[in-house]
Scaffold this motif. Structure first.
Motif: not given
Length: 142
Positions: A38, A42, A95, A98, A102
């Motif tokens: 990452v 995000p 997914n 991430q 967040t």
């Protein structure tokens, strides 16, 4: 709020939903050799942080909890542990990874130590219990 209600929220929202999601995700990432990267925060993190900046604390917490519930449902529905297609499995796990980043960003203003633990676990890919089980001497709560 009663001690019993507090315990119920701790157990369901924090330990069962968030803690288990973090552990399962890290364990599967390691098991299947996924290498998440990452490079930026995000966009959903920015949205949650804007809610905090606008003093919309309840909305920020609600949005963070929604992301945790959504990620749990997504993981359960997509069953990456059963998939033969490794690229599809990898994308699902990235997914969720991430989303967990967040969530960690969303928890920083209200639970900074927990957020930091999450970020460290996600960076090291070492799963550890995030929320230990609560018990009294006699095993009862309330």
């Amino acid at each position: 709020i009663s001690i019993t209600k507090l315990y119920e929220h701790y157990s369901s929202d924090l330990s069962n939903n968030l803690g288990n999601l973090l552990q399962r995700t890290i364990i599967m990432i390691n098991k299947f050799g996924v290498k998440p990267q990452v490079d930026a925060i995000p966009s959903q993190s920015r949205h949650i942080l804007e809610l905090y900046c606008n003093q919309q604390l309840t909305s920020a917490i609600t949005e963070t909890n929604r992301l945790v519930s959504e990620a749990n449902r997504y993981l359960a529905a997509s069953t990456p542990w059963l998939l033969e297609n490794s690229a599809e499995r990898e994308q699902i796990l990235i997914n969720v990874y991430q989303t967990l980043l967040t969530v960690a960003e969303g928890l920083k203003p209200i639970m900074p130590e927990t957020a930091e633990q999450m970020i460290k676990q996600l960076a090291s890919l070492e799963a550890k219990p995030l929320f230990p089980r609560l018990e009294t001497k006699d095993g009862a709560i309330g």
